[in-house]
Design a protein around this motif. Structure first.
Motif, PDB file in Angstrom:
ATOM      1  N   ASP A 254       0.824  -1.207   0.000  1.00 52.96           N
ATOM      2  CA  ASP A 254       0.000   0.000   0.000  1.00 52.96           C
ATOM      3  C   ASP A 254       0.858   1.258   0.000  1.00 52.96           C
ATOM      4  OD1 ASP A 254      -2.318  -1.512   0.044  1.00 52.96           O
ATOM      5  OD2 ASP A 254      -2.488  -1.445   2.242  1.00 52.96           O
ATOM      6  N   THR A 255       0.283   2.339  -0.466  1.00 57.81           N
ATOM      7  CA  THR A 255       0.935   3.644  -0.372  1.00 57.81           C
ATOM      8  C   THR A 255       1.155   4.009   1.094  1.00 57.81           C
ATOM      9  OG1 THR A 255      -0.109   4.371  -2.427  1.00 57.81           O
ATOM     10  CG2 THR A 255       0.712   6.093  -0.958  1.00 57.81           C
ATOM     11  N   ALA A 256       2.313   4.607   1.376  1.00 54.15           N
ATOM     12  CA  ALA A 256       2.653   5.055   2.739  1.00 54.15           C
ATOM     13  C   ALA A 256       2.617   3.908   3.748  1.00 54.15           C
ATOM     14  CB  ALA A 256       1.742   6.193   3.193  1.00 54.15           C
ATOM     15  N   ASP A 257       3.023   2.737   3.309  1.00 51.83           N
ATOM     16  CA  ASP A 257       3.172   1.589   4.205  1.00 51.83           C
ATOM     17  C   ASP A 257       4.578   1.644   4.789  1.00 51.83           C
ATOM     18  OD1 ASP A 257       3.485  -0.874   5.430  1.00 51.83           O
ATOM     19  OD2 ASP A 257       2.573  -2.017   3.799  1.00 51.83           O
ATOM     20  N   PRO A 258       4.720   1.676   6.127  1.00 53.11           N
ATOM     21  CA  PRO A 258       6.068   1.780   6.705  1.00 53.11           C
ATOM     22  C   PRO A 258       6.917   0.522   6.517  1.00 53.11           C
ATOM     23  CG  PRO A 258       4.422   1.538   8.439  1.00 53.11           C
ATOM     24  CD  PRO A 258       3.674   1.731   7.163  1.00 53.11           C
ATOM     25  N   TRP A 259       6.298  -0.648   6.295  1.00 47.34           N
ATOM     26  CA  TRP A 259       7.085  -1.887   6.208  1.00 47.34           C
ATOM     27  C   TRP A 259       8.092  -1.852   5.063  1.00 47.34           C
ATOM     28  CZ3 TRP A 259       8.751  -5.893   8.770  1.00 47.34           C
ATOM     29  CH2 TRP A 259       9.265  -6.986   8.076  1.00 47.34           C
ATOM     30  N   PRO A 260       7.701  -1.499   3.809  1.00 45.62           N
ATOM     31  CA  PRO A 260       8.683  -1.478   2.721  1.00 45.62           C
ATOM     32  C   PRO A 260       9.359  -0.117   2.555  1.00 45.62           C
ATOM     33  CG  PRO A 260       6.529  -1.138   1.792  1.00 45.62           C
ATOM     34  CD  PRO A 260       6.337  -1.256   3.298  1.00 45.62           C
ATOM     35  N   ALA A 261       9.296   0.738   3.568  1.00 41.75           N
ATOM     36  CA  ALA A 261       9.781   2.119   3.391  1.00 41.75           C
ATOM     37  C   ALA A 261      11.250   2.167   2.991  1.00 41.75           C
ATOM     38  CB  ALA A 261       9.543   2.922   4.669  1.00 41.75           C
ATOM     39  N   GLU A 262      12.104   1.372   3.656  1.00 38.14           N
ATOM     40  CA  GLU A 262      13.526   1.438   3.319  1.00 38.14           C
ATOM     41  C   GLU A 262      13.768   0.953   1.896  1.00 38.14           C
ATOM     42  OE1 GLU A 262      16.965   0.477   6.098  1.00 38.14           O
ATOM     43  OE2 GLU A 262      17.117  -1.187   4.664  1.00 38.14           O
ATOM     44  N   VAL A 263      13.075  -0.094   1.489  1.00 38.13           N
ATOM     45  CA  VAL A 263      13.226  -0.606   0.126  1.00 38.13           C
ATOM     46  C   VAL A 263      12.775   0.444  -0.881  1.00 38.13           C
ATOM     47  CG1 VAL A 263      12.204  -2.240  -1.505  1.00 38.13           C
ATOM     48  CG2 VAL A 263      13.182  -3.062   0.647  1.00 38.13           C
TER      49      VAL A 263
END
Length: 336
Positions: A254-263
């Motif tokens: 999803d947009t603005a999902d913190p889980w894949p933020a670094e990727v």
């Protein structure tokens, strides 16, 4: 003609740059390394010298085999312990043999050694701490990620690396943190080469489960290549393929999902280096407010400032490529 082209470029930038801010949070809303709710609670308690929530959080990740979360939380808690040690000292006093405490303690020691000019000497003293954490829970892959980091810093030969890598994958075949640690060891900046780095990353991505962050590993290899002092030997097609694979992975979240933020931050940085401006803007919209220190801290001592600066630069580059009479692509647009 060069003057005319420059004037047209400027006119395009003036016309379109402001509208391209649609879907991008304001600068003041950007958060650097924002913790999720569980980690935020543990950090807030630690700031008041209460180690209980941190201990409970890590115990839960161990019991539930949440290895990716465990790895992330250990690194963040170790960084906080290095800066604000009172809560961690209290934890050591109350439960010196707690397996979660031992893991954070080893992480603190490894990070401290990497930040010191006496890295090799300090790392020699860290080995027992890593082994104590590994022995405390034989199923946990995170101590083996630490062991791989340790091997890199201690100038360990490939035979030692291979042995540690075997221990790591026996515990978790697809653990992202262990793969990143291995990729760093195999990189041209340490004990491998760009080709070796890409080969490893592409094999891991090919074997990854659907939605796994390992699909972004080739993009990490591309970042290492693109930011090297004298990059050469990797064809552009291989770099674009790495970015495309990570774009596909990003689209599953999803947009603005913190889980894949670094990727996503890593991918945006790679796309910027490749001058794929529209793709980079798309990722910046998906990042939302979740900027991460990596990779921007590799480019500047002010990672948040670098993120914001390059975000503005991407908008300018996209605007400069749009026709004067056309409109910009907005977040809801789809092109074949």
């Amino acid at each position: 003609m060069p003057l005319l082209r420059a004037l047209i470029r400027t006119a395009r930038m003036i016309r379109h740059t402001a509208s391209l801010a649609e879907g991008l949070p304001p600068d003041d809303d950007i958060l650097l390394d924002a913790p999720d709710d569980r980690l935020a609670t543990a950090l807030a308690a630690a700031a008041h010298t209460d180690h209980g929530p941190a201990a409970e959080l890590l115990a839960h990740t161990r019991e539930a085999a949440e290895w990716e979360n465990r790895d992330r939380y250990v690194q963040r808690l170790a960084a906080f312990a290095a800066a604000r040690p009172e809560w961690f000292t209290a934890w050591q006093s109350s439960a010196p043999h707690d397996p979660d405490l031992l893991l954070v303690k080893a992480e603190v020691a490894v990070a401290r050694a990497f930040g010191s000019p006496a890295r090799a000497e300090l790392l020699r003293d860290v080995t027992p701490l890593i082994m104590a954490a590994a022995d405390a829970d034989r199923s946990d892959p995170v101590p083996w990620r630490l062991a791989l980091d340790h091997a890199r810093g201690a100038n360990a030969p490939h035979t030692v690396f291979e042995e540690l890598w075997g221990q790591a994958v026996r515990r978790s075949t697809h653990h992202y943190g262990c793969h990143v640690a291995a990729l760093q060891y195999l990189s041209a900046a340490w004990y491998g080469s760009h080709a070796e780095c890409f080969d490893f990353a592409e094999r891991a991505a090919e074997d990854a489960l659907p939605g796994s962050l390992l699909q972004a590993l080739p993009a990490r290899a591309a970042f290492a290549y693109l930011t090297a002092q004298s990059p050469q030997g990797v064809p552009r097609a291989r770099l674009d393929a790495a970015a495309d694979l990570a774009v596909g992975l990003s689209a599953t979240y999803d947009t603005a999902d913190p889980w894949p933020a670094e990727v996503r931050n890593l991918l945006a940085c790679v796309l910027i280096h490749l001058e794929r401006w529209q793709d980079a803007l798309d990722q910046l919209r998906l990042i939302g407010p979740y900027a991460t220190s990596f990779p921007w801290d590799r480019l500047s001592e002010d990672p948040l400032g670098e993120f914001l600066h390059l975000r503005d630069g991407v908008r300018i580059e996209v605007a400069a490529g749009l026709p004067l009479l056309g409109g910009p692509r907005t977040p809801g647009d789809h092109y074949s």
